[in-house]
Design a protein around this motif. Structure first.
Motif, PDB file in Angstrom:
ATOM      1  N   GLY A  57      60.328  17.855  13.116  1.00 12.66           N
ATOM      2  CA  GLY A  57      59.166  16.993  13.542  1.00 12.66           C
ATOM      3  C   GLY A  57      57.865  17.877  13.803  1.00 12.66           C
ATOM      4  N   GLU A  58      56.797  17.058  14.183  1.00 13.22           N
ATOM      5  CA  GLU A  58      55.558  17.561  14.535  1.00 13.22           C
ATOM      6  C   GLU A  58      55.678  18.243  16.134  1.00 13.22           C
ATOM      7  OE1 GLU A  58      52.595  14.697  14.239  1.00 13.22           O
ATOM      8  OE2 GLU A  58      52.518  14.697  12.272  1.00 13.22           O
ATOM      9  N   ILE A  59      55.153  19.507  16.275  1.00 16.95           N
ATOM     10  CA  ILE A  59      55.609  20.288  17.329  1.00 16.95           C
ATOM     11  C   ILE A  59      54.168  20.720  17.903  1.00 16.95           C
ATOM     12  CG2 ILE A  59      56.495  22.565  18.505  1.00 16.95           C
ATOM     13  CD1 ILE A  59      58.687  22.103  16.276  1.00 16.95           C
ATOM     14  N   THR A  60      53.983  20.748  19.076  1.00 14.77           N
ATOM     15  CA  THR A  60      52.754  21.261  19.942  1.00 14.77           C
ATOM     16  C   THR A  60      53.432  22.210  20.929  1.00 14.77           C
ATOM     17  OG1 THR A  60      51.553  19.200  19.568  1.00 14.77           O
ATOM     18  CG2 THR A  60      50.632  20.879  21.104  1.00 14.77           C
ATOM     19  N   LEU A  61      52.851  23.477  21.132  1.00 18.30           N
ATOM     20  CA  LEU A  61      53.579  24.386  21.993  1.00 18.30           C
ATOM     21  C   LEU A  61      52.456  24.845  22.990  1.00 18.30           C
ATOM     22  CD1 LEU A  61      55.544  26.474  22.514  1.00 18.30           C
ATOM     23  CD2 LEU A  61      54.440  27.963  20.663  1.00 18.30           C
ATOM     24  N   VAL A  62      52.822  24.747  24.287  1.00 24.86           N
ATOM     25  CA  VAL A  62      51.918  24.995  25.324  1.00 24.86           C
ATOM     26  C   VAL A  62      52.731  26.138  26.274  1.00 24.86           C
ATOM     27  CG1 VAL A  62      50.930  24.320  27.422  1.00 24.86           C
ATOM     28  CG2 VAL A  62      51.603  22.586  25.682  1.00 24.86           C
ATOM     29  N   VAL A  63      51.845  27.094  26.390  1.00 24.54           N
ATOM     30  CA  VAL A  63      52.252  28.492  27.134  1.00 24.54           C
ATOM     31  C   VAL A  63      51.461  28.778  28.077  1.00 24.54           C
ATOM     32  CG1 VAL A  63      52.680  31.011  26.366  1.00 24.54           C
ATOM     33  CG2 VAL A  63      53.009  29.204  24.834  1.00 24.54           C
ATOM     34  N   GLY A  64      52.029  29.088  29.265  1.00 23.83           N
ATOM     35  CA  GLY A  64      51.351  29.665  30.459  1.00 23.83           C
ATOM     36  C   GLY A  64      50.390  30.710  30.191  1.00 23.83           C
ATOM     37  N   GLY A  65      49.228  30.732  30.986  1.00 26.57           N
ATOM     38  CA  GLY A  65      48.328  31.995  30.729  1.00 26.57           C
ATOM     39  C   GLY A  65      48.969  33.225  31.265  1.00 26.57           C
ATOM     40  N   ALA A  66      48.314  34.225  31.012  1.00 22.44           N
ATOM     41  CA  ALA A  66      48.653  35.515  31.522  1.00 22.44           C
ATOM     42  C   ALA A  66      48.482  35.609  33.266  1.00 22.44           C
ATOM     43  CB  ALA A  66      47.724  36.684  31.148  1.00 22.44           C
ATOM     44  N   PRO A  67      49.572  36.150  34.024  1.00 16.92           N
ATOM     45  CA  PRO A  67      49.125  36.052  35.268  1.00 16.92           C
ATOM     46  C   PRO A  67      48.118  37.073  36.066  1.00 16.92           C
ATOM     47  CG  PRO A  67      51.167  37.213  34.754  1.00 16.92           C
ATOM     48  CD  PRO A  67      50.695  36.763  33.354  1.00 16.92           C
ATOM     49  N   ALA A  68      47.648  36.917  36.994  1.00 18.96           N
ATOM     50  CA  ALA A  68      46.511  37.555  37.393  1.00 18.96           C
ATOM     51  C   ALA A  68      47.040  39.003  37.806  1.00 18.96           C
ATOM     52  CB  ALA A  68      45.863  36.895  38.581  1.00 18.96           C
ATOM     53  N   ARG A  69      46.263  40.094  37.409  1.00 14.70           N
ATOM     54  CA  ARG A  69      46.622  41.387  37.669  1.00 14.70           C
ATOM     55  C   ARG A  69      46.202  41.799  38.843  1.00 14.70           C
ATOM     56  NH1 ARG A  69      45.023  44.403  32.122  1.00 14.70           N
ATOM     57  NH2 ARG A  69      46.556  43.221  30.403  1.00 14.70           N
ATOM     58  N   PRO A  70      47.042  42.359  39.789  1.00 16.61           N
ATOM     59  CA  PRO A  70      46.593  42.972  41.082  1.00 16.61           C
ATOM     60  C   PRO A  70      45.297  43.920  40.877  1.00 16.61           C
ATOM     61  CG  PRO A  70      48.685  43.917  40.648  1.00 16.61           C
ATOM     62  CD  PRO A  70      48.517  42.855  39.530  1.00 16.61           C
ATOM     63  N   ALA A  71      44.593  43.502  41.854  1.00 14.41           N
ATOM     64  CA  ALA A  71      43.328  44.591  41.827  1.00 14.41           C
ATOM     65  C   ALA A  71      43.599  46.015  41.888  1.00 14.41           C
ATOM     66  CB  ALA A  71      42.261  43.930  42.952  1.00 14.41           C
ATOM     67  N   ALA A  72      42.675  47.015  41.433  1.00 14.59           N
ATOM     68  CA  ALA A  72      43.385  48.420  41.700  1.00 14.59           C
ATOM     69  C   ALA A  72      42.926  48.807  43.081  1.00 14.59           C
ATOM     70  CB  ALA A  72      42.330  49.254  40.565  1.00 14.59           C
ATOM     71  N   ARG A  73      43.771  49.679  43.890  1.00 14.64           N
ATOM     72  CA  ARG A  73      43.555  49.944  44.903  1.00 14.64           C
ATOM     73  C   ARG A  73      42.135  50.808  45.090  1.00 14.64           C
ATOM     74  NH1 ARG A  73      43.696  54.299  48.035  1.00 14.64           N
ATOM     75  NH2 ARG A  73      44.666  54.415  50.028  1.00 14.64           N
ATOM     76  N   PRO A  74      41.425  50.459  46.022  1.00 10.23           N
ATOM     77  CA  PRO A  74      40.260  50.941  46.296  1.00 10.23           C
ATOM     78  C   PRO A  74      40.357  52.586  46.668  1.00 10.23           C
ATOM     79  CG  PRO A  74      40.240  49.097  47.600  1.00 10.23           C
ATOM     80  CD  PRO A  74      41.452  49.157  47.139  1.00 10.23           C
ATOM     81  N   GLY A  75      39.338  53.556  46.524  1.00 12.52           N
ATOM     82  CA  GLY A  75      39.826  54.722  46.915  1.00 12.52           C
ATOM     83  C   GLY A  75      39.592  55.043  48.451  1.00 12.52           C
ATOM     84  N   ASP A  76      40.144  56.227  48.900  1.00 14.66           N
ATOM     85  CA  ASP A  76      40.271  56.333  50.466  1.00 14.66           C
ATOM     86  C   ASP A  76      39.021  56.493  51.315  1.00 14.66           C
ATOM     87  OD1 ASP A  76      42.805  56.811  49.701  1.00 14.66           O
ATOM     88  OD2 ASP A  76      42.906  59.086  50.224  1.00 14.66           O
ATOM     89  N   ASP A  77      37.802  57.187  50.320  1.00 13.83           N
ATOM     90  CA  ASP A  77      36.455  56.983  51.019  1.00 13.83           C
ATOM     91  C   ASP A  77      35.876  55.563  51.132  1.00 13.83           C
ATOM     92  OD1 ASP A  77      36.540  59.697  51.064  1.00 13.83           O
ATOM     93  OD2 ASP A  77      35.506  60.236  49.342  1.00 13.83           O
ATOM     94  N   GLU A  78      36.381  54.617  50.091  1.00 13.69           N
ATOM     95  CA  GLU A  78      35.825  53.240  50.219  1.00 13.69           C
ATOM     96  C   GLU A  78      36.485  52.602  51.284  1.00 13.69           C
ATOM     97  OE1 GLU A  78      35.530  49.409  47.265  1.00 13.69           O
ATOM     98  OE2 GLU A  78      36.243  51.178  46.431  1.00 13.69           O
ATOM     99  N   LEU A  79      37.839  52.808  51.621  1.00 15.81           N
ATOM    100  CA  LEU A  79      38.390  52.157  52.712  1.00 15.81           C
ATOM    101  C   LEU A  79      37.741  52.630  54.003  1.00 15.81           C
ATOM    102  CD1 LEU A  79      42.225  52.255  51.364  1.00 15.81           C
ATOM    103  CD2 LEU A  79      40.492  50.081  51.433  1.00 15.81           C
ATOM    104  N   ARG A  80      37.825  53.966  54.217  1.00 15.74           N
ATOM    105  CA  ARG A  80      36.967  54.286  55.374  1.00 15.74           C
ATOM    106  C   ARG A  80      35.571  53.861  55.408  1.00 15.74           C
ATOM    107  NH1 ARG A  80      38.833  59.459  53.228  1.00 15.74           N
ATOM    108  NH2 ARG A  80      40.957  60.437  54.095  1.00 15.74           N
ATOM    109  N   ALA A  81      34.914  53.651  54.413  1.00  9.03           N
ATOM    110  CA  ALA A  81      33.621  53.250  54.570  1.00  9.03           C
ATOM    111  C   ALA A  81      33.602  51.614  54.970  1.00  9.03           C
ATOM    112  CB  ALA A  81      32.707  53.511  53.212  1.00  9.03           C
ATOM    113  N   ALA A  82      34.543  51.085  54.233  1.00 11.38           N
ATOM    114  CA  ALA A  82      34.707  49.508  54.714  1.00 11.38           C
ATOM    115  C   ALA A  82      35.067  49.381  56.255  1.00 11.38           C
ATOM    116  CB  ALA A  82      35.689  49.034  53.948  1.00 11.38           C
TER     117      ALA A  82
END
Length: 283
Positions: free
Chosen positions: A222-247
């Motif tokens: 029969g006629e088929i429609t396929l639905v697929v979930g989107g890509a999961p969000a990727r975790p943000a890259a960890r900030p550098g040490d200096d950036e964390l200290r500055a924050a």
């Protein structure tokens, strides 16, 4: 755009996917009164009219993927003669992976109005039934027929965060699902929607790998429609040490205690509190 109400116009007619109860009053009116009805399959149009108890009084012409380039100029000529041209497919809305788009473009370029008698759509029906997020989605139509081209297309979509909707032929659905699982991951959620609104409607939901195995075992038809979930969000890259200290320093300059500043930065960047603490006190 021509403003004279006597000039020709195009009406895109949404046909039932299978259940005649979904045929709108406007569908009946347009098919009964249009001067020309361009049908994807003239035999199916005749059966639809018979089942609905209506008479198609206008001229009926075939309009499908194989002849739409040749037939479109003829339909534009009908518009120029003042005709109302209705476009109807075997099911769903014209121009959505079905004939109609070429005529819409040609009519608009020639200055004729295009409107719709909207009706069912396999795209939105399957999306609503899938159980997958529907606030943002992308429709990809039919995947390429050859496995190599299909896999190439899927690789382009691996990072797409929106829910994906495809049409697929029954004899290719097992291969498509296998390629989707190999490209997107076995656990990506999906739904195979088959024969929507018809007697044997079926919606099979699950991870891609399981659906691929099911398709091999059951050979869905029969006629088929396929639905697929989107890509999961990727975790943000960890900030550098200096950036964390500055924050932390910025929060302290704003009046927070060091303890509160460390906690705020840990929450903001998704880093463990003790890690931020160690960075601040090692500087």
């Amino acid at each position: 755009m021509r403003d004279d109400p006597s000039t020709g116009r195009v009406v895109l007619v949404g046909a039932p996917l299978g259940n005649l109860g979904d045929a709108s009053t406007r569908l009946r009116e347009v098919l009964s009164s249009a001067d020309v009805v361009a049908a994807e399959d003239t035999r199916r149009l005749a059966r639809l009219a018979r089942d609905l108890g209506i008479t198609v009084s206008g001229r009926v012409v075939s309009y499908f993927e194989g002849n739409d380039e040749r037939r479109t100029p003829e339909l534009v000529e009908a518009l120029e003669a003042g005709s109302v041209v209705a476009v109807v497919t075997d099911g769903g809305m014209p121009s959505v992976s079905d004939p109609g788009f070429r005529l819409v473009r040609a009519a608009l370029e020639a200055g004729f109005p295009v409107t719709a008698a909207p009706g069912p759509s396999a795209v939105t029906t399957a999306l609503a039934l899938s159980g997958l997020p529907s606030d943002r989605f992308v429709f990809e139509g039919f995947l390429p027929r050859t496995p190599s081209n299909r896999r190439s297309r899927l690789r382009e979509l691996t990072a797409e965060p929106r829910t994906l909707v495809f049409f697929e032929a029954p004899h290719r659905i097992a291969g498509a699902l296998a390629d989707l699982a190999a490209t997107f991951g076995d656990d990506r959620p999906a739904a195979v929607c088959r024969e929507l609104t018809k007697t044997y409607e079926e919606v099979r939901r699950g991870p891609l790998a399981a659906l691929a195995a099911w398709a091999v075992e059951n050979e869905p038809r029969g006629e088929i429609t396929l639905v697929v979930g989107g890509a999961p969000a990727r975790p943000a890259a960890r900030p550098g040490d200096d950036e964390l200290r500055a924050a932390v320093a910025a929060h302290e300059a704003g009046g927070r205690s060091r303890r509160d500043a460390i906690q705020a930065v840990a929450d903001e960047y998704g880093v463990k509190k003790r890690e931020v603490y160690a960075l601040v006190h090692s500087s």
